[in-house]
Design a protein around this motif. Structure first.
Motif, short mmCIF file in Angstrom:
data_model
loop_
_atom_site.label_atom_id
_atom_site.label_comp_id
_atom_site.label_asym_id
_atom_site.label_seq_id
_atom_site.Cartn_x
_atom_site.Cartn_y
_atom_site.Cartn_z
N ALA A 298 0.82 -1.20 0.00
CA ALA A 298 0.00 0.00 0.00
C ALA A 298 0.86 1.26 0.00
O ALA A 298 0.57 2.23 -0.71
CB ALA A 298 -0.94 -0.01 1.20
N VAL A 299 1.94 1.25 0.79
CA VAL A 299 2.83 2.41 0.82
C VAL A 299 3.55 2.55 -0.52
O VAL A 299 3.66 3.65 -1.07
CB VAL A 299 3.85 2.29 1.97
CG1 VAL A 299 4.89 3.40 1.90
CG2 VAL A 299 3.13 2.32 3.32
N ILE A 300 4.01 1.43 -1.07
CA ILE A 300 4.67 1.48 -2.38
C ILE A 300 3.70 2.03 -3.43
O ILE A 300 4.05 2.90 -4.24
CB ILE A 300 5.16 0.07 -2.79
CG1 ILE A 300 6.30 -0.39 -1.88
CG2 ILE A 300 5.62 0.06 -4.25
CD1 ILE A 300 6.66 -1.85 -2.04
N GLY A 301 2.46 1.55 -3.39
CA GLY A 301 1.45 2.00 -4.35
C GLY A 301 1.09 3.46 -4.20
O GLY A 301 0.74 4.13 -5.19
N TYR A 302 1.18 3.99 -2.98
CA TYR A 302 0.85 5.40 -2.76
C TYR A 302 1.82 6.30 -3.51
O TYR A 302 1.43 7.37 -4.03
CB TYR A 302 0.90 5.70 -1.26
CG TYR A 302 0.49 7.11 -0.91
CD1 TYR A 302 -0.85 7.43 -0.72
CD2 TYR A 302 1.44 8.12 -0.76
CE1 TYR A 302 -1.24 8.73 -0.39
CE2 TYR A 302 1.06 9.42 -0.44
CZ TYR A 302 -0.27 9.71 -0.26
OH TYR A 302 -0.65 11.00 0.05
N PHE A 303 3.08 5.88 -3.58
CA PHE A 303 4.11 6.71 -4.23
C PHE A 303 4.44 6.24 -5.65
O PHE A 303 5.21 6.90 -6.34
CB PHE A 303 5.39 6.70 -3.40
CG PHE A 303 5.25 7.40 -2.07
CD1 PHE A 303 5.28 8.78 -1.99
CD2 PHE A 303 5.06 6.66 -0.91
CE1 PHE A 303 5.13 9.43 -0.77
CE2 PHE A 303 4.91 7.31 0.31
CZ PHE A 303 4.95 8.69 0.38
N ASP A 304 3.88 5.11 -6.08
CA ASP A 304 4.16 4.59 -7.41
C ASP A 304 2.84 4.27 -8.10
O ASP A 304 2.17 3.29 -7.77
CB ASP A 304 5.02 3.32 -7.31
CG ASP A 304 5.41 2.75 -8.67
OD1 ASP A 304 4.87 3.21 -9.70
OD2 ASP A 304 6.25 1.83 -8.71
N SER A 305 2.48 5.08 -9.08
CA SER A 305 1.17 4.93 -9.74
C SER A 305 1.06 3.64 -10.54
O SER A 305 -0.04 3.24 -10.92
CB SER A 305 0.93 6.13 -10.66
OG SER A 305 1.95 6.22 -11.65
N ASP A 306 2.19 2.97 -10.81
CA ASP A 306 2.13 1.69 -11.53
C ASP A 306 1.60 0.55 -10.67
O ASP A 306 1.18 -0.49 -11.19
CB ASP A 306 3.53 1.31 -12.04
CG ASP A 306 4.05 2.23 -13.12
OD1 ASP A 306 3.22 2.91 -13.76
OD2 ASP A 306 5.28 2.28 -13.33
N ILE A 307 1.67 0.74 -9.35
CA ILE A 307 1.25 -0.32 -8.42
C ILE A 307 -0.06 0.09 -7.76
O ILE A 307 -0.11 1.10 -7.04
CB ILE A 307 2.32 -0.57 -7.33
CG1 ILE A 307 3.70 -0.82 -7.96
CG2 ILE A 307 1.90 -1.73 -6.43
CD1 ILE A 307 3.77 -2.05 -8.83
N PRO A 308 -1.15 -0.65 -7.99
CA PRO A 308 -2.43 -0.30 -7.34
C PRO A 308 -2.31 -0.38 -5.82
O PRO A 308 -1.56 -1.20 -5.28
CB PRO A 308 -3.39 -1.37 -7.87
CG PRO A 308 -2.74 -1.92 -9.10
CD PRO A 308 -1.26 -1.83 -8.86
#
Length: 449
Positions: A298-308
């Motif tokens: 979730a944290v990775i996805g918050y800063f990376d739009s490629d990851i939901p």
């Protein structure tokens, strides 16, 4: 679930003495290696019971070398040698006897253990004519077979009545035990439990190594001090970090003090290899490990739009699987939606890189974002200060939570407060602040505003 031996798909053989750097290594299927050894050491004309007893011993000897990482823990890049001074006789490219080949195909995933122990037994043997030893006599098995003994009875004759044969062991890739990343204070996972157990056993022979009181997989200050002392004793850099060199040194010394590579071994019991952390996470799994995985994603996805962005609900459902597959595709990992070691390490490292490179607008709240490692007893940092401030505010509004002093040192009072908060909210009450407890404390603190 215990960490039981597997039959490796392949074995790497050093074609010479261990210290012969000019000798080649070859990697071949394990079953073909056993066929070669058996064809090189015994005769196809022997009684079948004698052949089978010898093959059991040869299989188990090789598995002992692999399971204990006898050579890899000494810095070598192979599993076994073909030097009869050290190991079994292997002749590259030799012809294989047909009846021996059929017997090996029948029993190559069976091996000998001492009753109550886990590791493949060190089935020492010799030819019994030009060389004798305390273990099995190869030529002696012929006479015993002719007397009517079964393969198991022959093995008992040489190794004792308290042996068993494990049948149909699983076959899998032989993965080195080193977890692939250095272990350090603040981490929590199964390999840390492994070194905690091993250091405590080594400490019986080297009492200056402090005993680790909780074998819980949490790399706390106590574990770090034990690692540092081990490193001092064995001339390693005493940094308290378990990298590859320290990992295999611990393993090598542990093998030595327990005699795992000896005929008369203290052995490994089931409780010595049990696990509390899953090795693979997949669809259908639930619990704290899944919530931890989802938090990182979730944290990775918050800063990376490629990851939901995935919901942190502790349920590995289709949504989590799809996010995993997207992540695997982006980072060049085989896309299967399953979290094994490679996927897990990549997720964890990506999370750490993400928070280390926060955009400028997030820097003022840097200490409110989980730092990527666990906070435990003895930790001193600005993150501890932040958590103590939040815990103190929470305690002022909840008398069930003990009050803590804001010192920047993770002391016993802080651990007690954290443990009580975890108990209230259905988290494992270990008194350690990981990402889920971190999120809980931050959310409780924000709710006070």
């Amino acid at each position: 679930m215990p960490e039981l031996p597997i039959i490796p798909e392949y074995i790497t053989v050093h074609l010479g003495r261990p210290d012969d750097a000019s000798a080649r290594n070859i990697t071949i299927p394990f079953v073909e290696y056993i066929k070669n050894v058996a064809s090189s050491e015994i005769y196809p004309t022997w009684p079948e019971s004698a052949i089978r007893a010898n093959v059991y011993a040869q299989i188990t000897y090789a598995l002992n070398r692999i399971y204990t990482e006898y050579y890899r823990s000494r810095g070598y890049d192979f599993d076994i040698t073909n030097s009869t001074q050290y190991d079994q006789y292997f002749v590259e490219g030799r012809d294989i006897f047909q009846n021996i080949s059929e017997i090996v195909d029948d029993i190559f995933n069976d091996y000998v253990v001492r009753q109550g122990q886990v590791q493949p037994y060190f089935t020492q043997y010799c030819n019994g004519t030009t060389v004798t030893c305390d273990g099995l006599s190869q030529w002696g098995t012929v006479d015993l077979a002719r007397d009517g003994m079964t393969p198991y009875e022959i093995l008992q004759h040489y190794y004792g009545d308290d042996i068993d044969i494990v049948f149909n062991a699983p076959i899998a890739a032989n993965i080195p035990s080193y977890p692939g990343i250095p272990l350090r204070r603040g981490m929590i996972e199964e390999p840390i439990r492994t070194i905690q157990r091993q250091l405590n056993r080594i400490g019986q022979n080297y009492p200056s190594i402090p005993r680790i009181s909780e074998l819980d997989g949490i790399f706390d200050l106590e574990t770090e001090e034990a690692v540092k002392q081990f490193q001092r004793i064995f001339n390693l850099t005493p940094d308290g970090i378990v990298g590859k060199a320290t990992w295999y040194k611990i393993k090598g010394i542990y093998n030595g003090v327990t005699g795992l590579n000896e005929l008369y071994s203290e052995g490994l019991a089931l409780e010595d290899v049990d696990r509390i952390f899953q090795t693979v996470l997949k669809e259908g799994d639930t619990g704290p490990q899944i919530r931890l995985l989802q938090y990182f994603l979730a944290v990775i996805g918050y800063f990376d739009s490629d990851i939901p962005i995935v919901a942190v609900d502790g349920i590995f459902g289709p949504e989590t699987r799809d996010v995993i597959m997207t992540f695997q595709n982006k980072y060049g990992i085989p896309v299967d939606g399953i979290v094994g070691r490679r996927t897990w390490d990549t997720i964890r490292n990506t999370y750490q890189n993400t928070i280390n490179a926060l955009p400028p607008e997030f820097q003022p709240v840097r200490n409110q974002i989980y730092p990527g490692y666990f906070l435990a007893l003895g930790e001193q940092s600005s993150y501890v200060t932040t958590m103590q401030q939040y815990l103190r505010a929470i305690a002022e509004n909840d008398p069930a939570i003990p009050t803590v002093e804001v010192t920047g040192t993770y002391d016993q009072a802080t651990e007690n407060a954290v443990r009580r908060l975890q108990e209230q909210n259905g988290l494992p009450a270990n008194g350690v602040i990981g990402p889920l407890t971190w999120e809980l404390i931050v959310n409780r603190f924000r709710a006070l505003s």
